[in-house]
Write a protein that holds these residues in place. Structure first.
Motif, PDB file in Angstrom:
ATOM      1  N   THR A   1       0.718  -1.238  -0.099  1.00 57.16           N
ATOM      2  CA  THR A   1      -0.019   0.049   0.063  1.00 57.16           C
ATOM      3  C   THR A   1       0.812   1.351   0.109  1.00 57.16           C
ATOM      4  N   VAL A   2       0.515   2.283  -0.586  1.00 59.91           N
ATOM      5  CA  VAL A   2       0.837   3.465  -0.446  1.00 59.91           C
ATOM      6  C   VAL A   2       0.046   4.408   0.235  1.00 59.91           C
ATOM      7  N   SER A   3       0.325   5.798   0.433  1.00 60.37           N
ATOM      8  CA  SER A   3      -0.634   6.802   1.123  1.00 60.37           C
ATOM      9  C   SER A   3      -1.982   6.911   0.416  1.00 60.37           C
ATOM     10  N   SER A   4      -3.041   6.849   1.225  1.00 61.04           N
ATOM     11  CA  SER A   4      -4.345   7.151   0.494  1.00 61.04           C
ATOM     12  C   SER A   4      -4.520   8.283   0.402  1.00 61.04           C
TER      13      SER A   4
ATOM     14  N   LEU B   1      13.839   2.324 -16.795  1.00 60.74           N
ATOM     15  CA  LEU B   1      13.095   2.995 -15.746  1.00 60.74           C
ATOM     16  C   LEU B   1      13.369   2.318 -14.312  1.00 60.74           C
ATOM     17  N   ASP B   2      13.183   2.841 -13.353  1.00 62.73           N
ATOM     18  CA  ASP B   2      13.498   2.142 -12.081  1.00 62.73           C
ATOM     19  C   ASP B   2      12.542   1.493 -11.575  1.00 62.73           C
ATOM     20  N   PHE B   3      11.226   2.064 -11.772  1.00 62.15           N
ATOM     21  CA  PHE B   3      10.027   1.329 -11.207  1.00 62.15           C
ATOM     22  C   PHE B   3       8.775   1.859 -11.777  1.00 62.15           C
ATOM     23  N   PHE B   4       7.825   1.108 -12.043  1.00 58.60           N
ATOM     24  CA  PHE B   4       6.484   1.579 -12.584  1.00 58.60           C
ATOM     25  C   PHE B   4       5.456   0.919 -11.738  1.00 58.60           C
ATOM     26  N   THR B   5       4.366   1.644 -11.357  1.00 58.08           N
ATOM     27  CA  THR B   5       3.334   1.081 -10.483  1.00 58.08           C
ATOM     28  C   THR B   5       2.036   1.779 -10.775  1.00 58.08           C
ATOM     29  N   ILE B   6       1.115   0.816 -10.488  1.00 56.81           N
ATOM     30  CA  ILE B   6      -0.286   1.570 -10.506  1.00 56.81           C
ATOM     31  C   ILE B   6      -0.999   1.233  -9.366  1.00 56.81           C
ATOM     32  N   PHE B   7      -1.393   2.322  -8.577  1.00 54.42           N
ATOM     33  CA  PHE B   7      -2.326   2.074  -7.663  1.00 54.42           C
ATOM     34  C   PHE B   7      -3.469   2.873  -7.585  1.00 54.42           C
ATOM     35  N   SER B   8      -4.344   2.557  -6.632  1.00 56.03           N
ATOM     36  CA  SER B   8      -5.731   3.259  -6.637  1.00 56.03           C
ATOM     37  C   SER B   8      -5.567   4.405  -5.506  1.00 56.03           C
ATOM     38  N   LYS B   9      -6.472   5.370  -5.734  1.00 53.21           N
ATOM     39  CA  LYS B   9      -6.402   6.691  -4.848  1.00 53.21           C
ATOM     40  C   LYS B   9      -6.493   6.241  -3.631  1.00 53.21           C
ATOM     41  N   GLY B  10      -7.334   4.890  -3.557  1.00 50.15           N
ATOM     42  CA  GLY B  10      -7.439   4.755  -2.113  1.00 50.15           C
ATOM     43  C   GLY B  10      -6.090   4.173  -1.329  1.00 50.15           C
ATOM     44  N   GLY B  11      -4.937   3.908  -2.084  1.00 46.09           N
ATOM     45  CA  GLY B  11      -3.671   3.152  -1.527  1.00 46.09           C
ATOM     46  C   GLY B  11      -3.407   1.973  -1.991  1.00 46.09           C
ATOM     47  N   ILE B  12      -4.187   1.335  -2.510  1.00 46.31           N
ATOM     48  CA  ILE B  12      -3.615  -0.007  -2.703  1.00 46.31           C
ATOM     49  C   ILE B  12      -2.955  -0.233  -3.858  1.00 46.31           C
ATOM     50  N   VAL B  13      -1.905  -0.753  -3.763  1.00 49.26           N
ATOM     51  CA  VAL B  13      -0.976  -1.088  -5.128  1.00 49.26           C
ATOM     52  C   VAL B  13      -1.577  -2.283  -5.993  1.00 49.26           C
TER      53      VAL B  13
ATOM     54  N   GLU C   1     -11.188   8.462 -13.638  1.00 53.28           N
ATOM     55  CA  GLU C   1     -12.465   7.958 -14.000  1.00 53.28           C
ATOM     56  C   GLU C   1     -12.542   6.721 -12.955  1.00 53.28           C
ATOM     57  N   PHE C   2     -11.367   5.910 -12.929  1.00 55.39           N
ATOM     58  CA  PHE C   2     -11.501   4.877 -12.169  1.00 55.39           C
ATOM     59  C   PHE C   2     -10.560   5.081 -10.747  1.00 55.39           C
ATOM     60  N   ASP C   3     -10.231   6.387 -10.570  1.00 57.03           N
ATOM     61  CA  ASP C   3      -9.562   6.810  -9.435  1.00 57.03           C
ATOM     62  C   ASP C   3      -8.020   5.844  -9.177  1.00 57.03           C
ATOM     63  N   LEU C   4      -7.415   6.024 -10.397  1.00 54.10           N
ATOM     64  CA  LEU C   4      -5.959   5.210 -10.692  1.00 54.10           C
ATOM     65  C   LEU C   4      -4.942   6.387 -10.501  1.00 54.10           C
ATOM     66  N   VAL C   5      -3.748   5.964 -10.153  1.00 50.99           N
ATOM     67  CA  VAL C   5      -2.676   6.920 -10.250  1.00 50.99           C
ATOM     68  C   VAL C   5      -1.503   5.841 -10.959  1.00 50.99           C
ATOM     69  N   PHE C   6      -0.842   6.253 -11.936  1.00 57.46           N
ATOM     70  CA  PHE C   6       0.137   5.670 -12.856  1.00 57.46           C
ATOM     71  C   PHE C   6       1.409   6.494 -12.122  1.00 57.46           C
TER      72      PHE C   6
ATOM     73  N   THR D   1      -9.637  -2.531  -7.129  1.00 57.33           N
ATOM     74  CA  THR D   1      -8.761  -2.979  -5.957  1.00 57.33           C
ATOM     75  C   THR D   1      -9.078  -4.391  -5.856  1.00 57.33           C
ATOM     76  N   ARG D   2      -9.927  -4.999  -6.410  1.00 62.12           N
ATOM     77  CA  ARG D   2      -9.938  -6.359  -6.074  1.00 62.12           C
ATOM     78  C   ARG D   2      -9.401  -7.399  -7.113  1.00 62.12           C
ATOM     79  N   GLY D   3      -8.848  -6.680  -8.170  1.00 61.38           N
ATOM     80  CA  GLY D   3      -8.493  -7.531  -9.474  1.00 61.38           C
ATOM     81  C   GLY D   3      -6.951  -8.212  -9.231  1.00 61.38           C
ATOM     82  N   GLU D   4      -6.683  -8.666 -10.008  1.00 68.23           N
ATOM     83  CA  GLU D   4      -5.205  -9.429  -9.873  1.00 68.23           C
ATOM     84  C   GLU D   4      -4.762  -8.650 -11.310  1.00 68.23           C
ATOM     85  N   TYR D   5      -3.487  -8.429 -11.230  1.00 66.69           N
ATOM     86  CA  TYR D   5      -3.110  -7.679 -12.684  1.00 66.69           C
ATOM     87  C   TYR D   5      -1.595  -8.323 -12.881  1.00 66.69           C
ATOM     88  N   LYS D   6      -1.047  -9.372 -12.252  1.00 63.91           N
ATOM     89  CA  LYS D   6       0.237 -10.029 -12.488  1.00 63.91           C
ATOM     90  C   LYS D   6       0.248  -9.990 -13.950  1.00 63.91           C
ATOM     91  N   LYS D   7      -0.529 -10.403 -14.702  1.00 59.19           N
ATOM     92  CA  LYS D   7      -0.565 -10.753 -16.159  1.00 59.19           C
ATOM     93  C   LYS D   7      -0.093  -9.501 -16.906  1.00 59.19           C
TER      94      LYS D   7
END
Lengths: 253, 641
Positions: A75-78, B2-14, B62-67, B103-109
């Protein structure tokens, strides 16, 4: 006035059909409204809201995911709150579930979300980072103080569970130590925030007994309990690490 | 690369992350969230530096995501922008059905897609890099989108010619901000109609270009043929748009213009009622100060009940005030979108946003928010709003309104709870005096508010020592002496004293002696009064920096007038800068908090509070609201917004 009369005239000429039209429209709107109302009422009656609160980085979102989806994530900051049902960890057959609201830890967002949601809450889970509590005791206690002195929370006797998270870490403080630290901080806060000379200061403002050092036992209305917790456990089976929290939720649902 | 890339929800779940060379990316991302996304500092660049890492992000509202993408900052990666928008699209394509419950999904693929996109973009970039050498350098220098925009602006408004030329240089960011400063200043002078349409015109053009610039990058997946085609298309279509766009937008703006006139008139009538400080006039008793202090975090209602004379109309009025004007102006668009909304859910587009945001900016400036700040704020809000799904009955204007309101509250709310008294008590129990230094420009009320704060400490049973370090202005010491006499009379018991050494001495030395004196004589609080100084006065600023460096006070308060507008930014920035530059320390002491004075004089023009809090990122600790000792309050965020 005169202009409105002028527009009234032509409208009257086409009265019958317009009247019929508007009546049916009104009826329709009324029925739709009733349906909506019952739907919403039904939903709100069924759901028990529990708020997750705490300092930034305490592990609220991790606990939230653990409780709602039964898995561990990074998790990151919400930035915004998370809302979800806890049905994954509750006993399958009971049919009881709790709506969890994970409130972001940032001071700037936290209280906004708190104010809008506290009215619905049946319980509050206050998450503490047991590793850094020594350093962040002031801020933690500040948050807890505001929860405890909230008129709404006091009036409705909302139970509060203080979750000492990150118990898996070596340097994590024990539950008793966390409790001690918080009591000490709350004691100093209640002195600085409350001034007895204030005329309007109502009784609920001052926490605990005036002439004693503060302890959680002094709180009559709100039951404050403590629990150990490890939100980010990699244990694949069951809800290892969060049993105490689940128990708390069960008593509410 | 690139050092890293991440997608997380605005709620904070990676949801998804790829980690490259660097060990852990969470601290960097958290830093990005804390200092950019949460502070409304979004703006144009959408990049951020942390620990040798350059982070760049993209929001999906729209989906509250951050890249977020991170790479070593010495790398000059020109494809990151494109990569972000491509991967954004790709991600949405892959998971468009699941994203409702993202936030429930699996995105490994998704790792496979990530590799694909990355290699494609990298290759494209390499090719683009290789190509220009064969091409003309002139065209090469022109490829930046913003440069083209500035060229077109030059045709539109000739006043911006100079800045448009400046835009050709590489660092667009800086030039852009300069331009922004120029624009709002010019607005009141020109005939309102001309500028309004003209400016929004420009903005719309800019926005369209951005939008357009994204589209070719995102659509096709074959990167090889792209760069050339992109360039050609761009120039052609832009010309068409320039004509079409100008005409249409002028029309819409004319509508809103009329409304705006009416509104501003009625707004002028209403101004009187919302002298917005709900805190004003709560009483004369000594206790009231503490009460005001307690209200710090409480709801506004209590404040209001205290102030029964004139503001029963309440805090709600000013709350809406800041944004109400703009909302009304944009109502035409709002109505229209309601009808649209009946058809189905839709998202906010840049075109829809631009006019509303422009009006919002004007409204903010009208409330005395510094122009630069208003611009940045609006940009950050518009970035947050773009692509957001609207509810069925929501208009763009109202949504933007609430977003701006939220942003303002966020800015004014301190990052961590401010409890000066507790800190003072903590220092007391440690056997150390709690030292507060006051600084600010001339005549903002440093000494007066110092006296008020001294009174507040006295009320709370703390012993106060005032250090008269204003050794310059005639009568400064005497003024403090008078204050001390009065305070001593009000609170008998030998609890307040003045440490003075006359005029012409070194302020830093006096402060140091005073602190030592306080330590020896068991004072709990030392209030250091400094001479007022203009922010451009280099020697004096150096002296102040020295005073703070030598004495290491527990708190440095900047005293600023609520009356200032654009000047606020300059003052705070220069003070901070001077303190940082002259301290020669790794972690210089800069301003810890703000005392906003003369708040009773500004009616509803509360913008200075926003400007200062935004610039420093520090809380407004006290607000001075009058002449008596009790006229010291905590800022009530809700009342201001």
């Amino acid at each position: 006035m005169s202009s409105s009369g002028g527009t009234g005239g032509p409208a009257d000429a086409t009265a019958p059909s317009t009247l019929l039209y508007s009546i049916s429209l009104l009826l329709f709107v009324g029925i739709a409204g009733l349906i909506f109302y019952f739907l919403i009422r039904k939903q709100s009656r069924k759901l028990q809201y529990v708020l997750l609160l705490g300092r930034n980085g305490a592990g609220k979102t991790a606990l939230f995911v653990k409780l709602t989806q039964d898995r561990s994530v990074l998790t990151v900051s919400s930035l915004v709150q998370n809302v979800g049902l806890t049905k994954d960890v509750m006993p399958r057959d009971s049919g009881r579930e709790v709506q969890l609201i994970d409130i972001p830890g940032f001071e700037r967002i936290r209280w906004d979300v708190w104010e809008t949601n506290k009215g619905l809450s049946k319980g509050v889970i206050f998450v503490v980072d047991s590793v850094t509590i020594g350093r962040d005791s002031q801020e933690c206690a500040d948050i807890l103080y505001r929860i405890l002195t909230d008129p709404e929370i006091q009036r409705r006797h909302i139970p509060i569970l203080v979750v000492c998270n990150k118990q898996d870490e070596v340097t994590a403080k024990d539950v008793e130590v966390v409790s001690d630290i918080l009591e000490k901080e709350l004691n100093s806060i209640r002195i600085t925030k409350y001034n007895p000379t204030t005329k309007k200061g109502n009784k609920s403002e001052f926490l605990g007994k005036v002439d004693q050092d503060f302890t959680f036992l002094q709180l009559r209305g709100n039951k404050v309990s403590f629990a150990k917790c490890t939100a980010r456990s990699d244990d694949p089976d069951g809800h290892e690490g969060v049993e105490a929290v689940v128990d708390f939720l069960r008593t509410l649902a | 690369m690139l050092d890293f890339f991440t997608i997380f929800s605005k709620g904070g779940i990676v949801l998804f992350y790829i980690q490259g060379t660097n060990g852990i990316f969470l601290p960097s991302v958290n830093a990005l969230i804390r200092s950019v996304l949460l502070e409304e500092r979004g703006g144009k660049s959408s990049s951020f530096m942390h620990d040798n890492l350059q982070l760049q992000y993209k929001l999906d509202n729209e989906f509250d995501l951050v890249f977020v993408v991170g790479y070593q900052n010495f790398l000059q990666l020109n494809y990151v922008d494109k990569f972000l928008s491509e991967i954004h699209l790709r991600f949405r394509d892959e998971y468009k059905n699941d994203l409702k419950f993202a936030t429930r999904g699996e995105y490994k693929k998704f790792a496979i897609c990530y590799e694909e996109v990355l290699t494609a973009v990298e290759e494209g970039a390499r090719e683009q890099n290789a190509r220009p050498k064969a091409m003309k350098t002139f065209q090469d220098s022109e490829k930046s989108k913003k440069t083209v925009a500035s060229l077109i602006e030059k045709k539109g408004g000739d006043e911006k010619k100079s800045s448009g030329k400046g835009g050709k240089t590489d660092n667009n960011g800086k030039v852009q901000t300069k331009k922004e400063q120029v624009e709002p200043l010019s607005t009141p002078e020109d005939s309102p109609k001309g500028t309004l349409s003209g400016k929004s015109d420009d903005e719309i053009m800019k926005n369209r270009e951005k939008l357009f610039g994204k589209r070719p990058g995102s659509g096709p997946t074959s990167p090889k043929a792209k760069p050339k085609a992109e360039k050609e298309k761009k120039t052609k279509q832009k010309r068409m748009w320039e004509q079409g766009g100008t005409y249409k937008d002028a029309n819409t703006l004319d509508f809103s213009k009329e409304k705006k006139n009416g509104e501003s008139q009625s707004g002028g009538d209403g101004d009187a009622q919302d002298s917005d400080m709900a805190i004003v006039g709560s009483g004369k008793d000594l206790a009231d100060l503490d009460e005001g202090d307690e209200n710090d975090y409480e709801s506004t209602e209590e404040d209001e009940s205290g102030s029964d004379q004139n503001e029963n109309s309440g805090t709600d009025a000013p709350k809406k005030k800041l944004v109400a004007a703009a909302a009304k102006k944009g109502f035409g668009g709002g109505m229209f979108s309601v009808f649209k909304g009946l058809v189905g859910s839709r998202t906010v587009s840049k075109e829809q946003l631009a006019p509303v945001i422009a009006k919002m900016r004007l409204a903010l400036i009208e409330k005395n928010v510094a122009a630069e700040i208003a611009e940045k704020l609006c940009q950050s809000v518009s970035e947050k709003m773009e692509g957001k799904a609207l509810g069925t009955f929501e208009g763009v204007a109202s949504v933007v309104k609430t977003a701006v309101q939220e942003a303002l509250v966020k800015i004014l709310t301190p990052k961590k709870p401010v409890n000066v008294l507790r800190d003072a008590l903590a220092a007391k129990s440690a056997g150390q005096p709690f030292v507060i230094t006051f600084c600010g420009v001339n005549g903002v009320g440093k000494s007066t508010n110092l006296a008020k704060i001294a009174f507040w400490f006295l009320e709370n049973q703390l012993r106060v020592l005032i250090a008269a370090c204003d050794t310059f202005r005639a009568g400064a010491v005497e003024q403090l002496r008078t204050h001390r006499t009065r305070l001593d009379a009000m609170h008998p018991g030998n609890n307040i004293h003045l440490y003075e050494k006359g005029y012409g001495k070194d302020a830093a030395a006096i402060a140091m002696e005073a602190i030592q004196y306080a330590r020896d004589n068991k004072y709990d609080v030392v209030l250091v009064d400094t001479a007022g100084r203009m922010q451009d006065n280099e020697p004096l600023m150096r002296a102040l920096a020295k005073l703070i460096k030598v004495n290491q006070p527990d708190m440095v308060l900047f005293v600023g007038e609520a009356l200032v507008g654009n000047e606020a930014v300059d003052q705070v920035v220069k003070f901070n800068q001077a303190l940082a530059d002259n301290s020669q320390a790794d972690q210089p002491r800069i301003i810890d908090g703000i005392v906003l004075t003369k708040f009773d004089t500004i009616d509803d023009k509360v913008g200075a509070a926003v400007s200062m809090a935004y610039i420093t990122g520090q809380p407004i600790v006290f607000v001075g609201t009058g002449q008596t000792y009790t006229d010291l309050k905590n800022l009530n965020t809700k009342a201001v917004c």
